[in-house]
Scaffold this motif. Structure first.
Motif, PDB file in Angstrom:
ATOM      1  N   SER A  26       1.657   9.330  -5.826  1.00  8.66           N
ATOM      2  CA  SER A  26       2.114  10.950  -4.595  1.00  8.66           C
ATOM      3  C   SER A  26       2.567  11.750  -6.119  1.00  8.66           C
ATOM      4  N   LEU A  27       3.288  11.243  -7.449  1.00 10.00           N
ATOM      5  CA  LEU A  27       4.270  11.420  -8.395  1.00 10.00           C
ATOM      6  C   LEU A  27       3.185  12.609  -9.138  1.00 10.00           C
ATOM      7  N   LYS A  28       3.559  13.594  -9.970  1.00  8.44           N
ATOM      8  CA  LYS A  28       3.208  14.664  -9.999  1.00  8.44           C
ATOM      9  C   LYS A  28       1.681  13.948 -11.795  1.00  8.44           C
ATOM     10  N   GLY A  71       0.865  -0.867   0.279  1.00  7.82           N
ATOM     11  CA  GLY A  71      -0.435   0.041   0.105  1.00  7.82           C
ATOM     12  C   GLY A  71       0.426   0.847  -0.052  1.00  7.82           C
ATOM     13  N   PHE A  72       2.073   0.867   1.305  1.00 12.25           N
ATOM     14  CA  PHE A  72       2.883   2.423   0.900  1.00 12.25           C
ATOM     15  C   PHE A  72       3.555   2.584  -0.485  1.00 12.25           C
ATOM     16  N   GLU A  73       4.127   1.059  -0.936  1.00  8.69           N
ATOM     17  CA  GLU A  73       4.542   1.126  -2.481  1.00  8.69           C
ATOM     18  C   GLU A  73       4.031   2.244  -3.341  1.00  8.69           C
ATOM     19  N   ALA A 127     -15.961  16.616   0.510  1.00  6.74           N
ATOM     20  CA  ALA A 127     -16.147  17.046   1.654  1.00  6.74           C
ATOM     21  C   ALA A 127     -15.238  17.185   3.325  1.00  6.74           C
ATOM     22  N   SER A 128     -14.302  16.195   2.607  1.00  8.18           N
ATOM     23  CA  SER A 128     -12.868  16.142   3.543  1.00  8.18           C
ATOM     24  C   SER A 128     -12.172  16.563   3.672  1.00  8.18           C
ATOM     25  N   LYS A 129     -12.354  17.828   2.687  1.00  4.39           N
ATOM     26  CA  LYS A 129     -11.294  18.283   2.533  1.00  4.39           C
ATOM     27  C   LYS A 129     -10.176  19.155   3.303  1.00  4.39           C
ATOM     28  N   TRP A 130     -10.443  19.427   4.512  1.00  3.70           N
ATOM     29  CA  TRP A 130      -9.125  19.313   6.066  1.00  3.70           C
ATOM     30  C   TRP A 130      -9.252  18.703   7.000  1.00  3.70           C
ATOM     31  N   ILE A 131      -9.503  17.331   6.077  1.00  8.07           N
ATOM     32  CA  ILE A 131      -8.963  16.150   7.207  1.00  8.07           C
ATOM     33  C   ILE A 131      -7.936  15.733   6.821  1.00  8.07           C
ATOM     34  N   THR A 132      -7.083  15.246   7.315  1.00  7.04           N
ATOM     35  CA  THR A 132      -5.364  14.706   6.491  1.00  7.04           C
ATOM     36  C   THR A 132      -4.996  14.215   7.909  1.00  7.04           C
ATOM     37  N   GLY A 133      -3.885  12.577   8.195  1.00  7.32           N
ATOM     38  CA  GLY A 133      -4.101  12.373   9.095  1.00  7.32           C
ATOM     39  C   GLY A 133      -4.064  11.362  10.097  1.00  7.32           C
ATOM     40  N   VAL A 136       0.942   6.189   8.217  1.00 14.01           N
ATOM     41  CA  VAL A 136      -0.466   7.316   7.653  1.00 14.01           C
ATOM     42  C   VAL A 136       0.174   8.589   8.413  1.00 14.01           C
ATOM     43  N   ARG A 137      -0.523   9.073   9.376  1.00 15.67           N
ATOM     44  CA  ARG A 137       0.185  10.007   9.463  1.00 15.67           C
ATOM     45  C   ARG A 137       1.435  10.322   8.981  1.00 15.67           C
ATOM     46  N   SER A 138       2.333   9.641   9.125  1.00 19.43           N
ATOM     47  CA  SER A 138       3.964  10.255   8.694  1.00 19.43           C
ATOM     48  C   SER A 138       3.508  11.172   6.698  1.00 19.43           C
ATOM     49  N   ILE A 139       2.892   9.815   6.435  1.00 21.44           N
ATOM     50  CA  ILE A 139       2.919  10.123   4.884  1.00 21.44           C
ATOM     51  C   ILE A 139       1.828  11.509   5.064  1.00 21.44           C
ATOM     52  N   ALA A 140       1.328  11.550   5.518  1.00 23.23           N
ATOM     53  CA  ALA A 140       0.070  12.803   5.795  1.00 23.23           C
ATOM     54  C   ALA A 140       0.947  13.920   5.738  1.00 23.23           C
ATOM     55  N   MET A 141       2.027  14.046   6.395  1.00 23.61           N
ATOM     56  CA  MET A 141       2.835  15.171   6.908  1.00 23.61           C
ATOM     57  C   MET A 141       3.543  15.438   5.716  1.00 23.61           C
ATOM     58  N   GLU A 142       4.210  14.358   4.756  1.00 20.86           N
ATOM     59  CA  GLU A 142       4.951  14.862   4.043  1.00 20.86           C
ATOM     60  C   GLU A 142       4.653  15.470   2.482  1.00 20.86           C
ATOM     61  N   LEU A 143       3.281  14.729   2.498  1.00 20.40           N
ATOM     62  CA  LEU A 143       2.375  15.053   1.216  1.00 20.40           C
ATOM     63  C   LEU A 143       1.573  16.108   1.259  1.00 20.40           C
ATOM     64  N   ALA A 144       0.956  16.521   3.041  1.00 17.98           N
ATOM     65  CA  ALA A 144       0.433  17.841   2.827  1.00 17.98           C
ATOM     66  C   ALA A 144       0.624  19.284   2.177  1.00 17.98           C
ATOM     67  N   LYS A 145       2.506  18.802   1.311  1.00 24.82           N
ATOM     68  CA  LYS A 145       2.739  20.792   0.471  1.00 24.82           C
ATOM     69  C   LYS A 145       2.757  19.778  -0.785  1.00 24.82           C
ATOM     70  N   SER A 146       1.987  18.181  -0.957  1.00 24.60           N
ATOM     71  CA  SER A 146       1.565  18.113  -2.411  1.00 24.60           C
ATOM     72  C   SER A 146      -0.295  18.009  -2.784  1.00 24.60           C
ATOM     73  N   ASN A 147      -0.582  18.837  -1.787  1.00 28.60           N
ATOM     74  CA  ASN A 147      -1.809  18.877  -1.985  1.00 28.60           C
ATOM     75  C   ASN A 147      -2.307  17.222  -1.283  1.00 28.60           C
ATOM     76  N   VAL A 148      -2.075  16.065  -1.104  1.00 30.39           N
ATOM     77  CA  VAL A 148      -2.237  15.061  -0.727  1.00 30.39           C
ATOM     78  C   VAL A 148      -3.402  15.137   0.778  1.00 30.39           C
ATOM     79  N   ARG A 149      -4.446  14.272   0.785  1.00 30.81           N
ATOM     80  CA  ARG A 149      -4.733  14.184   2.210  1.00 30.81           C
ATOM     81  C   ARG A 149      -4.499  12.788   2.406  1.00 30.81           C
ATOM     82  N   VAL A 150      -3.850  12.000   3.095  1.00 37.03           N
ATOM     83  CA  VAL A 150      -3.931  10.276   3.258  1.00 37.03           C
ATOM     84  C   VAL A 150      -4.452  10.213   4.795  1.00 37.03           C
TER      85      VAL A 150
END
Length: 252
Positions: A127-129, A119-121, A234-240, A167-181
């Motif tokens: 996550s690539l543009k 899943g992480f792979e 509807a969940s655009k402000w939820i991540t991690g 998921v928490r760690s990925i969410a923090m890292e990908l937030a700058k790319s506008n990816v919610r996790v």
């Protein structure tokens, strides 16, 4: 505009040939999504496709996600057909109930390969543009077993705990790319796996498990609907976050 709609979104789902993965495919389709579905069982995956809304475009990938060197190439081919991916649900999972003393290193490897690493792979690829839309949402199916202790499920519980914390760690890292996790933690869900388990343990033990869920055993669509919410705007402000969908199981 309906914030819960998945119209004009392409969603990639693993484990789409049965259970929660099949239900996620159906519910995403009902809500307007186009789909890329991954599973090992071609016949069962075809059955999932037959249940989808006729308006949904769908592409399938028959592959073992734990042992597929060209998975990125396969995903790239489907993205070229359907367009960039807005959402990802990792439903593929492996569960084994065994006493602690019978857990082996191989069992840990097998369960973590499916439940965690694959899943992480895939998330790393998506996550690539070149594969994702400007904003996207990744959802991992975890389990209440990753939060509360359960006898005989050390490897499974540990893998789901790894998903929740990862998921928490990925969410923090990908937030700058506008990816919610986010992750979702179900309890017992009415799937063929549960039916088989109830057959093996007998009626008395089965009833005891059912009693542990104040709202009763869940249906696959209960989890799928939570996925639709987390994939939607509807969940655009939820991540991690880890959304517990367990009929009250973890309350007791």
């Amino acid at each position: 505009m309906n914030s819960f709609s998945l119209k004009n979104k392409t969603i990639l789902i693993t484990g789409a040939s049965s259970g929660i993965g099949r239900s996620c495919s159906v519910e995403c389709s009902k809500n307007g999504a186009d789909l890329i579905l991954i599973a090992r069982n071609e016949q069962e995956l075809a059955k999932t496709v037959s249940l989808l809304d006729s308006a949904s475009k769908v592409e399938t990938i028959i592959a073992d996600i734990t042992n597929c060197e060209n998975l990125e190439n396969l995903i790239e081919e489907k993205v070229a057909i359907l367009g960039k991916i807005s959402g990802f649900i990792h439903c593929a999972g492996l569960e084994k109930t065994l006493p602690f003393k019978k857990h082996s290193a191989q069992l840990f490897n097998d369960i973590f390969a499916v439940n965690v690493v694959s899943g992480f792979e895939i998330a790393k690829i998506l996550s690539l543009k070149k594969y994702k839309t400007e904003t996207s949402s990744f959802v991992f199916i975890a389990s209440v077993a990753g939060i509360v202790g359960e006898k005989g499920k050390l490897a499974y519980s540990a893998s789901k705990g790894a998903v929740i914390s990862g998921v928490r760690s990925i969410a923090m890292e990908l937030a700058k790319s506008n990816v919610r996790v986010n992750s979702i933690s179900p309890a017992m869900i009415n799937t063929p796996i549960l039916e088989k388990m109830f057959e093996n343990i007998g009626d008395e033990a089965s009833q005891e498990i059912i009693k542990q869920h104040p709202l009763g055993i869940g249906e696959p669509e209960d989890v799928a609907n939570a996925c639709v919410f987390l994939l939607s705007d509807a969940s655009k402000w939820i991540t991690g976050s880890n959304l517990v969908v367990d009929g009250g199981y973890s309350v007791g």
